[in-house]
Design an enzyme around this catalytic site. Structure first.
Site, PDB file in Angstrom:
ATOM      1  N   LYS A   1     -10.594   2.889   4.400  1.00  0.00           N
ATOM      2  CA  LYS A   1      -9.796   1.990   3.555  1.00  0.00           C
ATOM      3  C   LYS A   1      -9.771   0.566   4.106  1.00  0.00           C
ATOM      4  O   LYS A   1      -9.121  -0.302   3.540  1.00  0.00           O
ATOM      5  CB  LYS A   1      -8.348   2.511   3.452  1.00  0.00           C
ATOM      6  CG  LYS A   1      -8.195   3.768   2.636  1.00  0.00           C
ATOM      7  CD  LYS A   1      -6.720   4.044   2.379  1.00  0.00           C
ATOM      8  CE  LYS A   1      -6.498   5.278   1.539  1.00  0.00           C
ATOM      9  NZ  LYS A   1      -5.064   5.572   1.345  1.00  0.00           N
TER      10      LYS A   1
ATOM     11  N   SER B   1       1.434  -0.406  -0.690  1.00  0.00           N
ATOM     12  CA  SER B   1       0.954  -1.263   0.403  1.00  0.00           C
ATOM     13  C   SER B   1      -0.141  -2.195  -0.103  1.00  0.00           C
ATOM     14  O   SER B   1      -0.200  -3.366   0.287  1.00  0.00           O
ATOM     15  CB  SER B   1       0.410  -0.412   1.551  1.00  0.00           C
ATOM     16  OG  SER B   1       1.421   0.387   2.095  1.00  0.00           O
TER      17      SER B   1
ATOM     18  N   HIS C   1       8.149   3.278   1.307  1.00  0.00           N
ATOM     19  CA  HIS C   1       8.061   4.253   2.402  1.00  0.00           C
ATOM     20  C   HIS C   1       9.445   4.451   3.038  1.00  0.00           C
ATOM     21  O   HIS C   1       9.831   5.577   3.356  1.00  0.00           O
ATOM     22  CB  HIS C   1       7.100   3.765   3.496  1.00  0.00           C
ATOM     23  CG  HIS C   1       5.657   3.678   3.088  1.00  0.00           C
ATOM     24  ND1 HIS C   1       4.898   2.540   3.261  1.00  0.00           N
ATOM     25  CD2 HIS C   1       4.821   4.602   2.531  1.00  0.00           C
ATOM     26  CE1 HIS C   1       3.659   2.771   2.831  1.00  0.00           C
ATOM     27  NE2 HIS C   1       3.592   4.001   2.380  1.00  0.00           N
TER      28      HIS C   1
ATOM     29  N   ARG D   1       5.019   8.725  -6.880  1.00  0.00           N
ATOM     30  CA  ARG D   1       5.387   7.592  -7.745  1.00  0.00           C
ATOM     31  C   ARG D   1       5.010   7.943  -9.183  1.00  0.00           C
ATOM     32  O   ARG D   1       5.711   8.651  -9.858  1.00  0.00           O
ATOM     33  CB  ARG D   1       4.678   6.316  -7.265  1.00  0.00           C
ATOM     34  CG  ARG D   1       5.286   5.743  -6.001  1.00  0.00           C
ATOM     35  CD  ARG D   1       4.371   4.770  -5.338  1.00  0.00           C
ATOM     36  NE  ARG D   1       3.173   5.433  -4.840  1.00  0.00           N
ATOM     37  CZ  ARG D   1       2.237   4.852  -4.123  1.00  0.00           C
ATOM     38  NH1 ARG D   1       2.332   3.589  -3.822  1.00  0.00           N
ATOM     39  NH2 ARG D   1       1.196   5.529  -3.690  1.00  0.00           N
TER      40      ARG D   1
END
Ligand code: ADP
Length: 161
Positions: free
Chosen positions: A42, A130, A18, A92
């Site tokens: 989440k 993460s 990030h 990504r």
């Protein structure tokens, strides 16, 4: 015209991946707002308040004109209220692409005046996520090369015991 960009996400927690996007985004916009979604589905490890606090600390240490805010609702509506006109997202792997294309197209449909800009992940951080960071930290693995010292300290505190 001042270009205000938003970088939306969950940031649970903010990683060096990030930070790479934030650093590079700051060259594209005049002011960057990190918009942190509660993302309760989440089941985040860190509270929204803590995620905002961690992002603010990173912005300060990068010396970037920006701020972190929590937000829940329709992204483009929130952007209109804060006068932002650019959405920044990181890409990504190919696996990010399909989802990002769908969201970017939907946002353009809802708000044609808002542009989404994708920054390709850097060679050194394209593998950082993460969720992997949390998994490694939960097994007491070393995440020092994946997150800042401050975030590493918070992760250690979460998984102490
Ligand atoms: P979300 O729940 O929206 O996926 P994340 O916090 O996981 O929120 O990610 C926010 C944005 O940051 C997304 O655009 C994601 O692709 C990007 N991102 C996450 N990790 C990296 C990384 N290592 N390199 C580049 N971009 C990244």
């Amino acid at each position: 015209m001042k270009r205000i960009g938003v970088y939306p996400g969950t940031f649970d927690p903010i990683t060096k991946g990030h930070l790479d996007i934030i650093r590079r985004a700051s060259r594209v916009v005049d002011h960057l707002v990190i918009l942190i979604a509660p993302s309760t589905k989440k089941k985040p490890l860190f509270s929204l308040e803590k995620r905002i606090e961690l992002a603010e600390i990173e912005l300060k240490s990068l010396n970037i004109s920006g701020e972190a805010q929590g937000f829940d609702g329709l992204l483009v509506e929130h952007m209109r209220t804060i006068g932002a006109n650019v959405i920044l997202r990181g890409l990504r792997a190919i696996s990010d692409y399909e989802y990002e294309l769908q969201i970017a197209s939907m946002n353009r449909c809802l708000a044609p005046e808002i542009e989404t800009i994708f920054l390709m992940a850097s060679e050194g951080s394209h593998f950082i996520s993460s969720s992997l960071v949390k998994e490694i930290a939960s097994f007491k693995g070393d995440v020092g090369h994946l997150v800042s010292d401050n975030v590493e300290k918070e992760l250690k505190a979460c998984f102490a015991a």
